[in-house]
Structures are given as C-alpha cells and as structure tokens.
Design a protein around this motif. Structure first.
Motif, PDB file in Angstrom:
ATOM      1  N   ASN A 129       0.813  -1.215   0.000  1.00 37.42           N
ATOM      2  CA  ASN A 129       0.000   0.000   0.000  1.00 37.42           C
ATOM      3  C   ASN A 129       0.852   1.273   0.000  1.00 37.42           C
ATOM      4  O   ASN A 129       0.362   2.357   0.290  1.00 37.42           O
ATOM      5  CB  ASN A 129      -0.958   0.017   1.189  1.00 37.42           C
ATOM      6  CG  ASN A 129      -0.228  -0.011   2.531  1.00 37.42           C
ATOM      7  OD1 ASN A 129       0.922  -0.450   2.618  1.00 37.42           O
ATOM      8  ND2 ASN A 129      -0.901   0.424   3.580  1.00 37.42           N
ATOM      9  N   VAL A 130       2.147   1.140  -0.330  1.00 37.66           N
ATOM     10  CA  VAL A 130       3.049   2.296  -0.382  1.00 37.66           C
ATOM     11  C   VAL A 130       3.519   2.516  -1.813  1.00 37.66           C
ATOM     12  O   VAL A 130       3.990   1.580  -2.472  1.00 37.66           O
ATOM     13  CB  VAL A 130       4.273   2.106   0.529  1.00 37.66           C
ATOM     14  CG1 VAL A 130       5.192   3.339   0.448  1.00 37.66           C
ATOM     15  CG2 VAL A 130       3.859   1.856   1.968  1.00 37.66           C
ATOM     16  N   GLU A 131       3.397   3.742  -2.298  1.00 38.64           N
ATOM     17  CA  GLU A 131       3.920   4.135  -3.601  1.00 38.64           C
ATOM     18  C   GLU A 131       5.053   5.133  -3.387  1.00 38.64           C
ATOM     19  O   GLU A 131       4.860   6.162  -2.736  1.00 38.64           O
ATOM     20  CB  GLU A 131       2.824   4.780  -4.451  1.00 38.64           C
ATOM     21  CG  GLU A 131       3.318   5.249  -5.820  1.00 38.64           C
ATOM     22  CD  GLU A 131       2.263   6.002  -6.609  1.00 38.64           C
ATOM     23  OE1 GLU A 131       2.551   6.380  -7.762  1.00 38.64           O
ATOM     24  OE2 GLU A 131       1.154   6.220  -6.065  1.00 38.64           O
ATOM     25  N   VAL A 132       6.245   4.824  -3.925  1.00 39.34           N
ATOM     26  CA  VAL A 132       7.396   5.713  -3.832  1.00 39.34           C
ATOM     27  C   VAL A 132       7.484   6.511  -5.125  1.00 39.34           C
ATOM     28  O   VAL A 132       7.539   5.949  -6.210  1.00 39.34           O
ATOM     29  CB  VAL A 132       8.697   4.930  -3.598  1.00 39.34           C
ATOM     30  CG1 VAL A 132       9.887   5.896  -3.503  1.00 39.34           C
ATOM     31  CG2 VAL A 132       8.606   4.073  -2.339  1.00 39.34           C
ATOM     32  N   VAL A 133       7.493   7.840  -4.995  1.00 38.57           N
ATOM     33  CA  VAL A 133       7.494   8.728  -6.155  1.00 38.57           C
ATOM     34  C   VAL A 133       8.759   9.582  -6.134  1.00 38.57           C
ATOM     35  O   VAL A 133       9.056  10.225  -5.116  1.00 38.57           O
ATOM     36  CB  VAL A 133       6.246   9.643  -6.154  1.00 38.57           C
ATOM     37  CG1 VAL A 133       6.287  10.607  -7.337  1.00 38.57           C
ATOM     38  CG2 VAL A 133       4.971   8.807  -6.176  1.00 38.57           C
ATOM     39  N   LEU A 134       9.506   9.586  -7.232  1.00 38.33           N
ATOM     40  CA  LEU A 134      10.637  10.493  -7.387  1.00 38.33           C
ATOM     41  C   LEU A 134      10.088  11.841  -7.828  1.00 38.33           C
ATOM     42  O   LEU A 134       9.568  11.978  -8.940  1.00 38.33           O
ATOM     43  CB  LEU A 134      11.625   9.950  -8.421  1.00 38.33           C
ATOM     44  CG  LEU A 134      12.857  10.827  -8.688  1.00 38.33           C
ATOM     45  CD1 LEU A 134      13.765  10.877  -7.465  1.00 38.33           C
ATOM     46  CD2 LEU A 134      13.620  10.312  -9.907  1.00 38.33           C
ATOM     47  N   ALA A 135      10.173  12.840  -6.961  1.00 37.22           N
ATOM     48  CA  ALA A 135       9.579  14.148  -7.265  1.00 37.22           C
ATOM     49  C   ALA A 135      10.129  15.190  -6.299  1.00 37.22           C
ATOM     50  O   ALA A 135      10.806  14.868  -5.315  1.00 37.22           O
ATOM     51  CB  ALA A 135       8.053  14.083  -7.153  1.00 37.22           C
ATOM     52  N   ASP A 136       9.838  16.440  -6.598  1.00 36.96           N
ATOM     53  CA  ASP A 136      10.216  17.569  -5.760  1.00 36.96           C
ATOM     54  C   ASP A 136       9.203  17.690  -4.626  1.00 36.96           C
ATOM     55  O   ASP A 136       8.038  18.030  -4.857  1.00 36.96           O
ATOM     56  CB  ASP A 136      10.239  18.847  -6.616  1.00 36.96           C
ATOM     57  CG  ASP A 136      10.618  20.089  -5.829  1.00 36.96           C
ATOM     58  OD1 ASP A 136      10.831  19.995  -4.607  1.00 36.96           O
ATOM     59  OD2 ASP A 136      10.689  21.167  -6.452  1.00 36.96           O
ATOM     60  N   GLY A 137       9.646  17.423  -3.410  1.00 33.38           N
ATOM     61  CA  GLY A 137       8.742  17.493  -2.272  1.00 33.38           C
ATOM     62  C   GLY A 137       8.257  18.892  -1.951  1.00 33.38           C
ATOM     63  O   GLY A 137       7.274  19.061  -1.239  1.00 33.38           O
ATOM     64  N   CYS A 138       8.952  19.915  -2.489  1.00 34.39           N
ATOM     65  CA  CYS A 138       8.533  21.301  -2.270  1.00 34.39           C
ATOM     66  C   CYS A 138       7.522  21.754  -3.318  1.00 34.39           C
ATOM     67  O   CYS A 138       7.002  22.865  -3.250  1.00 34.39           O
ATOM     68  CB  CYS A 138       9.747  22.225  -2.285  1.00 34.39           C
ATOM     69  SG  CYS A 138      10.890  21.927  -0.914  1.00 34.39           S
ATOM     70  N   SER A 139       7.254  20.902  -4.308  1.00 35.26           N
ATOM     71  CA  SER A 139       6.279  21.213  -5.357  1.00 35.26           C
ATOM     72  C   SER A 139       5.606  19.912  -5.778  1.00 35.26           C
ATOM     73  O   SER A 139       5.961  19.307  -6.792  1.00 35.26           O
ATOM     74  CB  SER A 139       6.976  21.876  -6.554  1.00 35.26           C
ATOM     75  OG  SER A 139       6.042  22.212  -7.557  1.00 35.26           O
ATOM     76  N   ILE A 140       4.653  19.481  -4.972  1.00 38.79           N
ATOM     77  CA  ILE A 140       4.028  18.174  -5.174  1.00 38.79           C
ATOM     78  C   ILE A 140       3.264  18.153  -6.495  1.00 38.79           C
ATOM     79  O   ILE A 140       2.446  19.049  -6.763  1.00 38.79           O
ATOM     80  CB  ILE A 140       3.075  17.855  -4.001  1.00 38.79           C
ATOM     81  CG1 ILE A 140       3.848  17.829  -2.691  1.00 38.79           C
ATOM     82  CG2 ILE A 140       2.372  16.529  -4.226  1.00 38.79           C
ATOM     83  CD1 ILE A 140       4.946  16.812  -2.617  1.00 38.79           C
ATOM     84  N   PRO A 141       3.514  17.145  -7.346  1.00 39.52           N
ATOM     85  CA  PRO A 141       2.806  17.070  -8.625  1.00 39.52           C
ATOM     86  C   PRO A 141       1.286  17.068  -8.450  1.00 39.52           C
ATOM     87  O   PRO A 141       0.750  16.407  -7.559  1.00 39.52           O
ATOM     88  CB  PRO A 141       3.298  15.733  -9.209  1.00 39.52           C
ATOM     89  CG  PRO A 141       4.623  15.500  -8.569  1.00 39.52           C
ATOM     90  CD  PRO A 141       4.501  16.061  -7.179  1.00 39.52           C
ATOM     91  N   ASP A 142       0.600  17.798  -9.306  1.00 41.92           N
ATOM     92  CA  ASP A 142      -0.854  17.920  -9.207  1.00 41.92           C
ATOM     93  C   ASP A 142      -1.554  16.568  -9.268  1.00 41.92           C
ATOM     94  O   ASP A 142      -2.576  16.354  -8.600  1.00 41.92           O
ATOM     95  CB  ASP A 142      -1.387  18.817 -10.336  1.00 41.92           C
ATOM     96  CG  ASP A 142      -0.991  20.273 -10.156  1.00 41.92           C
ATOM     97  OD1 ASP A 142      -0.618  20.655  -9.023  1.00 41.92           O
ATOM     98  OD2 ASP A 142      -1.041  21.027 -11.152  1.00 41.92           O
ATOM     99  N   GLU A 143      -0.993  15.651 -10.082  1.00 47.12           N
ATOM    100  CA  GLU A 143      -1.676  14.374 -10.284  1.00 47.12           C
ATOM    101  C   GLU A 143      -1.707  13.492  -9.029  1.00 47.12           C
ATOM    102  O   GLU A 143      -2.449  12.503  -8.989  1.00 47.12           O
ATOM    103  CB  GLU A 143      -1.028  13.593 -11.431  1.00 47.12           C
ATOM    104  CG  GLU A 143       0.434  13.259 -11.249  1.00 47.12           C
ATOM    105  CD  GLU A 143       1.356  14.300 -11.856  1.00 47.12           C
ATOM    106  OE1 GLU A 143       2.499  13.939 -12.175  1.00 47.12           O
ATOM    107  OE2 GLU A 143       0.922  15.466 -12.008  1.00 47.12           O
ATOM    108  N   LEU A 144      -0.945  13.853  -8.010  1.00 44.58           N
ATOM    109  CA  LEU A 144      -0.987  13.059  -6.779  1.00 44.58           C
ATOM    110  C   LEU A 144      -2.243  13.341  -5.959  1.00 44.58           C
ATOM    111  O   LEU A 144      -2.582  12.571  -5.060  1.00 44.58           O
ATOM    112  CB  LEU A 144       0.263  13.307  -5.938  1.00 44.58           C
ATOM    113  CG  LEU A 144       1.581  12.807  -6.537  1.00 44.58           C
ATOM    114  CD1 LEU A 144       2.732  13.043  -5.573  1.00 44.58           C
ATOM    115  CD2 LEU A 144       1.493  11.333  -6.916  1.00 44.58           C
ATOM    116  N   GLY A 145      -2.909  14.441  -6.236  1.00 48.05           N
ATOM    117  CA  GLY A 145      -4.212  14.684  -5.623  1.00 48.05           C
ATOM    118  C   GLY A 145      -4.152  15.201  -4.199  1.00 48.05           C
ATOM    119  O   GLY A 145      -3.222  15.890  -3.811  1.00 48.05           O
ATOM    120  N   HIS A 146      -5.176  14.837  -3.412  1.00 49.24           N
ATOM    121  CA  HIS A 146      -5.334  15.328  -2.048  1.00 49.24           C
ATOM    122  C   HIS A 146      -5.183  14.180  -1.049  1.00 49.24           C
ATOM    123  O   HIS A 146      -5.298  13.002  -1.414  1.00 49.24           O
ATOM    124  CB  HIS A 146      -6.697  16.006  -1.884  1.00 49.24           C
ATOM    125  CG  HIS A 146      -6.796  17.305  -2.617  1.00 49.24           C
ATOM    126  ND1 HIS A 146      -6.935  17.367  -3.995  1.00 49.24           N
ATOM    127  CD2 HIS A 146      -6.770  18.591  -2.177  1.00 49.24           C
ATOM    128  CE1 HIS A 146      -6.987  18.635  -4.361  1.00 49.24           C
ATOM    129  NE2 HIS A 146      -6.892  19.400  -3.287  1.00 49.24           N
TER     130      HIS A 146
END
Length: 217
Positions: A129-146
């Motif tokens: 139930n864990v998804e690891v995403v390579l991304a900028d934590g200071c600018s969360i991608p919109d597609e990750l939602g709420h």
C-alpha cells in the motif's frame, strides 16, 4: 509482512524506551515493533538499529531516531481509511511504519538512489500500500491529488499554503518548521471548516527540505 529477528530483549527495551518518551498509541507501538528497523540502516550501523538515535544514510540524509518517528506518527492520527502523503522518503522506514496504519501511503523523494532503495526495501517487506514517487517534495505534482494526512520529514522555513491546500477537510499535517541552523519546532496543522488550527509540539532537529530533484544521484 516479515517481522524482525532481532533479539527479543532488545526489542522489548526498544518498546519500553518509546513508552518512556510518551508514546502511548497501541497501534503506533505495534507498527514500530513490526517494522524491522535494522533493514533500513547501513550495514555498519545495524548494531545501533534499536538505539534511540538518528543514523546516517545515503545522500547525506538521516533516518530519524525511533522516538521521533513514533511521536510524529502518533500526532498524525492515521486511520486505515486514510490516504497519507510523506515528503522525504529517505530510507523508507517512516513509510513502512505508516503502511501499518493507513490505507494508502504516497511517499515522495528527491534523490533517485534513496527512492530506488526504499522502493526495494518496502517491496521486500510486502508494503503493497506504499507508492514511492521520485519528485520535488517542495512542489508536489498535481496528479498526486489530495490527502487525509501529510507528514514532512525535513525542516521547512514555514508550511506553504499550497501544501495545506492538499489536505482534505479535517486533514492533519505534521512537519518540522524552522531554520537549518536555528531552533525547529514540530508543528501540527488541522484543517477545519473554520480555517486551520496550528499547534507547536516539541523541539526537533531535521535536515532542511530542499527543492528540485537531485541531479547527481
């Protein structure tokens, strides 16, 4: 999920140390017991895996001391129906603990090496139930939602409004706030129908949150 084969006496001392630090939520204590911390530290540090100390990991980052992990997790008040965002995957240890408490966990990491190794560890432990995403934590991608809960594991100068906006109604955000070289406080926000309630909890010391995806590793 596999459990630790660490000597029972040391694991018992580990649990007692958490209780002495004020952690009382039984679900959190069980999660801390079930996640084998020795798998998330460097081989040379495994003798210290159950001491209440922060330890170095790759990319100049750290794995927080267990009492801080447990306290932050307890303050988050995650439930099995919650969707949780963690900013700063690191070794993956905090995400593994959250996987025992929440419905879904999305954890964001800016270092490719850390993201890949955390993904491998979490898969080995069966944290599906864990998804690891390579991304900028200071600018969360919109597609990750709420999210129902947000946990930040690096120090912010302040909590951005854009991050608070990612919280669902009645959502909770826990983050260390303060300068790299000065005092930091663990802050808890709760999003209510009347606005945002803010509480400062304890003094902490975290590495600073950095923007962007790391280029070198």
């Amino acid at each position: 999920m596999p459990t630790s084969e660490w000597p029972p006496q040391e694991k018992m001392q580990f649990q007692l140390a958490l209780r002495r630090r004020g952690v009382s939520d039984l679900a959190v204590l069980r999660a801390m017991e079930d996640v084998p911390r020795e798998l998330f530290v460097a081989a040379g540090d495994r003798a210290d895996a159950y001491r209440d100390v922060a330890l170095p990991i790759d990319c100049g980052q750290t794995i927080s001391q267990p009492s801080v992990v447990a306290y932050m997790t307890e303050q988050l008040q995650s439930k099995p129906f919650h969707r949780v965002l963690e900013i700063g995957t690191g070794s993956g240890y905090q995400a593994a603990v959250l996987s025992h408490l929440a419905g879904d966990v999305v954890t964001v990491e800016r270092f490719r090496l850390l993201a890949e190794r955390a993904r491998e560890r979490l898969a080995r432990l069966g944290c599906r139930n864990v998804e690891v995403v390579l991304a900028d934590g200071c600018s969360i991608p919109d597609e990750l939602g709420h999210f129902d809960r947000i946990l930040v594991t690096a120090a912010l100068p302040d909590i951005p409004e854009a991050l608070v906006a990612r919280l669902q109604p009645d959502g909770v955000l826990v983050a260390p706030v303060g300068p790299q070289s000065g005092p930091q406080a663990l802050v808890r926000l709760r999003k209510t129908k009347d606005g945002v309630d803010r509480a400062e909890l304890i003094e902490v010391r975290f590495v600073p949150a950095l923007s962007g995806i790391a280029r070198e590793i």
